[in-house]
Motif scaffolding. Structure first.
Motif, PDB file in Angstrom:
ATOM      1  N   ALA A  89     -11.327  32.241   6.302  1.00  0.00           N
ATOM      2  CA  ALA A  89     -10.506  32.070   5.097  1.00  0.00           C
ATOM      3  C   ALA A  89      -9.107  31.601   5.456  1.00  0.00           C
ATOM      4  N   GLY A  90      -8.520  32.197   6.505  1.00  0.00           N
ATOM      5  CA  GLY A  90      -7.190  31.779   6.930  1.00  0.00           C
ATOM      6  C   GLY A  90      -7.170  30.329   7.385  1.00  0.00           C
ATOM      7  N   THR A  91      -8.225  29.919   8.081  1.00  0.00           N
ATOM      8  CA  THR A  91      -8.335  28.519   8.520  1.00  0.00           C
ATOM      9  C   THR A  91      -8.417  27.575   7.332  1.00  0.00           C
ATOM     10  N   GLU A  92      -9.195  27.962   6.321  1.00  0.00           N
ATOM     11  CA  GLU A  92      -9.301  27.123   5.117  1.00  0.00           C
ATOM     12  C   GLU A  92      -7.964  27.034   4.384  1.00  0.00           C
ATOM     13  N   LEU A  93      -7.231  28.142   4.349  1.00  0.00           N
ATOM     14  CA  LEU A  93      -5.927  28.119   3.693  1.00  0.00           C
ATOM     15  C   LEU A  93      -4.966  27.170   4.410  1.00  0.00           C
ATOM     16  N   LEU A  94      -4.961  27.229   5.736  1.00  0.00           N
ATOM     17  CA  LEU A  94      -4.098  26.313   6.487  1.00  0.00           C
ATOM     18  C   LEU A  94      -4.492  24.862   6.236  1.00  0.00           C
ATOM     19  N   THR A  95      -5.783  24.608   6.175  1.00  0.00           N
ATOM     20  CA  THR A  95      -6.252  23.241   5.886  1.00  0.00           C
ATOM     21  C   THR A  95      -5.784  22.792   4.508  1.00  0.00           C
ATOM     22  N   THR A  96      -5.841  23.700   3.536  1.00  0.00           N
ATOM     23  CA  THR A  96      -5.387  23.376   2.186  1.00  0.00           C
ATOM     24  C   THR A  96      -3.886  23.101   2.160  1.00  0.00           C
ATOM     25  N   ILE A  97      -3.138  23.931   2.888  1.00  0.00           N
ATOM     26  CA  ILE A  97      -1.688  23.734   2.961  1.00  0.00           C
ATOM     27  C   ILE A  97      -1.360  22.356   3.538  1.00  0.00           C
ATOM     28  N   ARG A  98      -2.089  21.950   4.561  1.00  0.00           N
ATOM     29  CA  ARG A  98      -1.776  20.709   5.262  1.00  0.00           C
ATOM     30  C   ARG A  98      -2.251  19.465   4.523  1.00  0.00           C
ATOM     31  N   TYR A  99      -3.459  19.542   3.952  1.00  0.00           N
ATOM     32  CA  TYR A  99      -4.079  18.306   3.483  1.00  0.00           C
ATOM     33  C   TYR A  99      -4.434  18.278   1.991  1.00  0.00           C
ATOM     34  N   ASN A 100      -4.592  19.450   1.362  1.00  0.00           N
ATOM     35  CA  ASN A 100      -5.094  19.460  -0.009  1.00  0.00           C
ATOM     36  C   ASN A 100      -4.180  20.225  -0.958  1.00  0.00           C
ATOM     37  N   ALA A 101      -2.906  20.216  -0.694  1.00  0.00           N
ATOM     38  CA  ALA A 101      -1.964  21.011  -1.491  1.00  0.00           C
ATOM     39  C   ALA A 101      -1.929  20.590  -2.949  1.00  0.00           C
TER      40      ALA A 101
END
Length: 251
Positions: A86-98
Motif C-alpha cells: 500500500a505504501g508503495t502504491e501511495l508513493l507511485t500515486t504521489i509521483r505519477y498519478n496525483a
C-alpha cells in the motif's frame, strides 16, 4: 544374609584359617561393591528414564506453543506485506498519478499502511521450562538455545515495529489529519462510527513533500521489519521441525 556371612567369618577365624578368611573377606567386599554399583546404576537408569519422560512432555508443550506462534507470525507478516504494498502504491500515486485520485482506493491504501500488527507470541511454556530448570534436561543444543533466546529475538523484531508506530503517530497522523479523516480510513473496520462529513483532500496532501518523506521512511521501517520477521519465521519453523523429529525418535 548378613548373619550368614558373619557365621562364615567367625568359623574361619576360630579354625585359624586366616588365608581363607582373607580371601573370603575380599570376596565379600567385592560383592558389596558390585551390589552398590548395581543399585547406583539402577537408580541412574530410573532417573534418566524419568528425565526422558519429562523432556518429552516439555517438548510437546513447547512445540504446541511454537506452532501457534508460527501461525500468528505468518498473519503479522502478511499484514505488513500488505502495508508495504500500500505504501508503495501511495508513493507511485504521489509521483505519477496525483491528478487521477480515486478516493475510496486511497482510503483503503491509507488504512493498510496505517495498520501495524503487533507480534505478541505466547511464551508460557518457554518461561515455565526455564523457571523450573527443565531446560537443563533437554539434550538438543539448538532447542535449548531457542528456549533461552526466543523472547529476546521477539523483542528485537518488535523494536522495528515500535519504531514504525512512533513514526506513524508522531509524523504521519499530524500531516494527514489536516486533509483527510481517520473515520474514512477505518470505516470498513468500524462502520458503526460512520464516515466524515468533510471532503477528503488528497490532492493537497500529496503535494506536501514531508508527507512523501514520511511515507518513504515508513516503507523503509516496514521492509526492515519484514526482513527480521521472515528470518524469525524461518528460524521458528526450523526449530518446530527439529522438535517434531526428536519427538518422533522418542516414540
Amino acid at each position: 544374609m548378613i548373619k550368614f556371612f558373619r557365621k562364615i567369618r567367625q568359623r574361619l577365624l576360630s579354625e585359624n584359617k586366616f588365608r581363607k578368611y582373607l580371601i573370603y573377606a575380599i570376596g565379600e567386599i567385592i560383592l558389596i561393591v558390585i551390589g552398590v554399583l548395581l543399585a547406583v546404576a539402577i537408580n541412574d537408569q530410573i532417573s534418566k528414564s524419568n528425565e526422558r519422560k519429562l523432556e518429552k512432555q516439555l517438548l510437546i508443550n513447547i512445540r504446541k506453543e511454537l506452532m501457534s506462534n508460527i501461525d500468528q507470525l505468518k498473519i503479522a507478516i502478511k499484514s505488513h506485506e500488505e502495508g508495504s504494498h500500500a505504501g508503495t502504491e501511495l508513493l507511485t500515486t504521489i509521483r505519477y498519478n496525483a491528478n487521477n485520485l480515486e478516493i475510496n482506493n486511497l482510503d483503503t491504501l491509507m488504512f493498510l499502511m496505517d495498520f501495524n500488527w503487533s507480534y505478541d507470541p505466547a511464551i508460557g511454556s518457554i518461561k515455565s521450562t526455564i523457571e523450573s530448570g527443565g531446560v537443563n534436561i533437554i539434550r538438543s543444543d539448538s532447542i535449548r538455545e531457542y528456549i533461552l533466546s526466543f523472547e529476546d529475538r521477539v523483542k528485537d523484531v518488535n523494536e522495528t515495529t515500535l519504531g514504525y508506530r512512533r513514526l506513524k503517530h508522531e509524523r504521519l497522523w499530524p500531516l494527514i489529519d489536516k486533509n483527510i479523516s481517520i473515520l474514512n480510513r477505518w470505516d470498513h473496520i468500524y462502520p458503526k462510527i460512520g464516515k466524515s462529513k468533510h471532503e477528503q483532500d488528497y490532492a493537497t496532501l500529496f503535494k506536501n513533500q514531508e508527507f512523501e518523506n514520511v511515507v518513504g521512511l515508513l516503507l523503509i521501517f516496514r521492509e526492515e521489519g519484514l526482513i527480521e520477521e521472515r528470518a524469525l519465521l524461518n528460524y521458528c519453523i526450523k526449530i518446530e521441525e527439529l522438535i517434531g523429529k526428536q519427538l518422533g525418535q522418542a516414540d
